[in-house]
Design a protein around this motif. Structure first.
Motif, PDB file in Angstrom:
ATOM      1  N   TRP A  94      33.472 -27.576 124.591  1.00  0.00           N
ATOM      2  CA  TRP A  94      33.589 -26.201 125.081  1.00  0.00           C
ATOM      3  C   TRP A  94      33.799 -26.103 126.580  1.00  0.00           C
ATOM      4  CZ3 TRP A  94      34.606 -22.461 121.833  1.00  0.00           C
ATOM      5  CH2 TRP A  94      34.270 -22.645 120.483  1.00  0.00           C
ATOM      6  N   LYS A  95      33.092 -26.893 127.372  1.00  0.00           N
ATOM      7  CA  LYS A  95      33.210 -26.785 128.826  1.00  0.00           C
ATOM      8  C   LYS A  95      34.630 -27.097 129.281  1.00  0.00           C
ATOM      9  CE  LYS A  95      31.050 -28.064 133.189  1.00  0.00           C
ATOM     10  NZ  LYS A  95      32.297 -28.004 133.891  1.00  0.00           N
ATOM     11  N   LEU A  96      35.295 -28.037 128.657  1.00  0.00           N
ATOM     12  CA  LEU A  96      36.669 -28.361 129.035  1.00  0.00           C
ATOM     13  C   LEU A  96      37.585 -27.166 128.825  1.00  0.00           C
ATOM     14  CD1 LEU A  96      36.931 -31.951 127.522  1.00  0.00           C
ATOM     15  CD2 LEU A  96      36.584 -31.321 129.916  1.00  0.00           C
ATOM     16  N   ASP A  97      37.446 -26.489 127.693  1.00  0.00           N
ATOM     17  CA  ASP A  97      38.251 -25.289 127.438  1.00  0.00           C
ATOM     18  C   ASP A  97      37.938 -24.196 128.444  1.00  0.00           C
ATOM     19  OD1 ASP A  97      39.599 -26.397 125.329  1.00  0.00           O
ATOM     20  OD2 ASP A  97      38.398 -25.424 123.781  1.00  0.00           O
ATOM     21  N   TRP A  98      36.656 -24.002 128.722  1.00  0.00           N
ATOM     22  CA  TRP A  98      36.273 -22.950 129.661  1.00  0.00           C
ATOM     23  C   TRP A  98      36.721 -23.270 131.070  1.00  0.00           C
ATOM     24  CZ3 TRP A  98      35.757 -18.278 128.474  1.00  0.00           C
ATOM     25  CH2 TRP A  98      35.211 -17.907 127.254  1.00  0.00           C
ATOM     26  N   ASP A  99      36.742 -24.523 131.463  1.00  0.00           N
ATOM     27  CA  ASP A  99      37.221 -24.874 132.794  1.00  0.00           C
ATOM     28  C   ASP A  99      38.700 -24.519 132.947  1.00  0.00           C
ATOM     29  OD1 ASP A  99      34.714 -25.727 133.537  1.00  0.00           O
ATOM     30  OD2 ASP A  99      35.167 -27.864 133.347  1.00  0.00           O
ATOM     31  N   VAL A 122      36.284 -18.513 121.402  1.00  0.00           N
ATOM     32  CA  VAL A 122      35.591 -18.989 122.595  1.00  0.00           C
ATOM     33  C   VAL A 122      34.399 -18.113 122.960  1.00  0.00           C
ATOM     34  CG1 VAL A 122      37.612 -20.170 123.522  1.00  0.00           C
ATOM     35  CG2 VAL A 122      37.166 -17.830 124.186  1.00  0.00           C
ATOM     36  N   GLY A 123      34.405 -16.863 122.525  1.00  0.00           N
ATOM     37  CA  GLY A 123      33.286 -15.986 122.843  1.00  0.00           C
ATOM     38  C   GLY A 123      32.079 -16.178 121.941  1.00  0.00           C
ATOM     39  N   LEU A 124      32.318 -16.614 120.696  1.00  0.00           N
ATOM     40  CA  LEU A 124      31.208 -16.722 119.740  1.00  0.00           C
ATOM     41  C   LEU A 124      30.806 -18.165 119.422  1.00  0.00           C
ATOM     42  CD1 LEU A 124      32.300 -13.855 117.309  1.00  0.00           C
ATOM     43  CD2 LEU A 124      30.637 -13.752 119.186  1.00  0.00           C
ATOM     44  N   GLY A 125      31.722 -19.115 119.562  1.00  0.00           N
ATOM     45  CA  GLY A 125      31.409 -20.515 119.254  1.00  0.00           C
ATOM     46  C   GLY A 125      30.241 -21.077 120.056  1.00  0.00           C
ATOM     47  N   PRO A 126      30.276 -20.966 121.397  1.00  0.00           N
ATOM     48  CA  PRO A 126      29.148 -21.478 122.182  1.00  0.00           C
ATOM     49  C   PRO A 126      27.826 -20.780 121.867  1.00  0.00           C
ATOM     50  CG  PRO A 126      31.070 -21.230 123.573  1.00  0.00           C
ATOM     51  CD  PRO A 126      31.396 -20.574 122.252  1.00  0.00           C
ATOM     52  N   ALA A 127      27.901 -19.506 121.469  1.00  0.00           N
ATOM     53  CA  ALA A 127      26.666 -18.790 121.120  1.00  0.00           C
ATOM     54  C   ALA A 127      25.980 -19.429 119.914  1.00  0.00           C
ATOM     55  CB  ALA A 127      26.970 -17.312 120.861  1.00  0.00           C
ATOM     56  N   ARG A 128      26.766 -19.954 118.978  1.00  0.00           N
ATOM     57  CA  ARG A 128      26.173 -20.644 117.817  1.00  0.00           C
ATOM     58  C   ARG A 128      25.404 -21.881 118.276  1.00  0.00           C
ATOM     59  NH1 ARG A 128      30.044 -21.941 113.018  1.00  0.00           N
ATOM     60  NH2 ARG A 128      28.089 -21.924 111.860  1.00  0.00           N
ATOM     61  N   LEU A 129      26.023 -22.651 119.163  1.00  0.00           N
ATOM     62  CA  LEU A 129      25.358 -23.855 119.668  1.00  0.00           C
ATOM     63  C   LEU A 129      24.096 -23.495 120.442  1.00  0.00           C
ATOM     64  CD1 LEU A 129      28.546 -25.764 120.839  1.00  0.00           C
ATOM     65  CD2 LEU A 129      27.191 -26.221 118.795  1.00  0.00           C
ATOM     66  N   TRP A 130      24.186 -22.458 121.264  1.00  0.00           N
ATOM     67  CA  TRP A 130      23.030 -22.001 122.051  1.00  0.00           C
ATOM     68  C   TRP A 130      21.849 -21.689 121.124  1.00  0.00           C
ATOM     69  CZ3 TRP A 130      21.634 -16.640 121.719  1.00  0.00           C
ATOM     70  CH2 TRP A 130      20.583 -16.260 122.561  1.00  0.00           C
ATOM     71  N   HIS A 131      22.124 -20.936 120.061  1.00  0.00           N
ATOM     72  CA  HIS A 131      21.041 -20.569 119.147  1.00  0.00           C
ATOM     73  C   HIS A 131      20.473 -21.805 118.446  1.00  0.00           C
ATOM     74  CE1 HIS A 131      18.593 -18.128 116.533  1.00  0.00           C
ATOM     75  NE2 HIS A 131      19.061 -18.802 115.501  1.00  0.00           N
ATOM     76  N   THR A 132      21.331 -22.707 118.020  1.00  0.00           N
ATOM     77  CA  THR A 132      20.855 -23.915 117.338  1.00  0.00           C
ATOM     78  C   THR A 132      20.031 -24.789 118.275  1.00  0.00           C
ATOM     79  OG1 THR A 132      22.739 -23.851 115.827  1.00  0.00           O
ATOM     80  CG2 THR A 132      21.560 -25.947 116.015  1.00  0.00           C
ATOM     81  N   ILE A 133      20.448 -24.915 119.521  1.00  0.00           N
ATOM     82  CA  ILE A 133      19.680 -25.696 120.494  1.00  0.00           C
ATOM     83  C   ILE A 133      18.287 -25.092 120.665  1.00  0.00           C
ATOM     84  CG2 ILE A 133      19.488 -26.246 122.966  1.00  0.00           C
ATOM     85  CD1 ILE A 133      22.617 -26.516 122.910  1.00  0.00           C
TER      86      ILE A 133
END
Length: 192
Positions: A94-99, A122-133
């Motif tokens: 994700w960070k590579l895409d956001w950069d 890109v708006g919802l994918g990282p949110a899934r990881l955030w919640h799982t972490i």
């Protein structure tokens, strides 16, 4: 089941075959194929015949997966494996895409339309990881968006959720900028 089936959503399937000769072709689904007995091994000890195997996939099979035929697999793994995978995925994928996005966005008009599928991904994918972490729970993109919107109500994340669910919400570059801000907040939240 994560109860988030929307138009153009993919279907994740894991198939266990007795031999590689049986490998079928699939269209319109994310299919992971493994040899019989593989779903009882730790994720890092399995070589798939097709698709990708991750600790998150194993967690999904353990918690929300539905067995269609045969006995339910155990899919061994730990919460630490899932968390480590999600943290790594935030940075390595994700960070590579956001950069790249970060370098293009300041030149765009915030009121200009933006590609719906891209901004939802890109708006919802990282949110899934955030919640799982944070919790270990695997949730849908829509649910992750709701949870992120509750945490950061100043961002228009619920517009993304509504658009994903089929509502006519015009998405603009401003939504992409909000997604970028959300990503930065997620990264700060999971690294503190």
């Amino acid at each position: 089941m994560l109860d988030d089936v929307v138009p153009d959503s993919d279907l994740d399937i894991v198939i266990e075959l007795s031999s590689a000769r049986e490998l079928p072709a699939f269209d319109g689904a994310d299919v992971t194929v493994v040899l019989a007995g593989s779903l009882e091994k730790p994720v890092f000890d399995v070589t798939p015949l097709a698709g990708e195997i991750t600790p998150v996939l194993w967690q999904q099979l353990r918690t929300v997966g539905q067995t269609v035929r045969g006995t339910r697999p155990t899919c061994p793994g730990t919460a630490a494996d899932v968390e480590a995978y999600c943290r790594d995925n935030l940075v390595s994928y994700w960070k590579l895409d956001w950069d790249r996005f970060r370098s293009a966005v300041p030149t765009l008009d915030p009121e200009a339309p933006i590609a719906r599928d891209t901004v939802l991904w890109v708006g919802l994918g990282p949110a899934r990881l955030w919640h799982t972490i944070r919790t270990g729970e695997i949730v849908s993109k829509s649910r992750a968006g709701e949870l992120a919107a509750a945490r950061w109500p100043d961002l228009p994340i619920l517009d993304l959720v509504a658009s994903r669910r089929g509502e006519d919400v015009p998405l603009k570059v401003a939504h992409g900028l909000a997604g970028l801000e959300l990503f930065d907040r997620i990264m700060a939240d999971v690294t503190t």
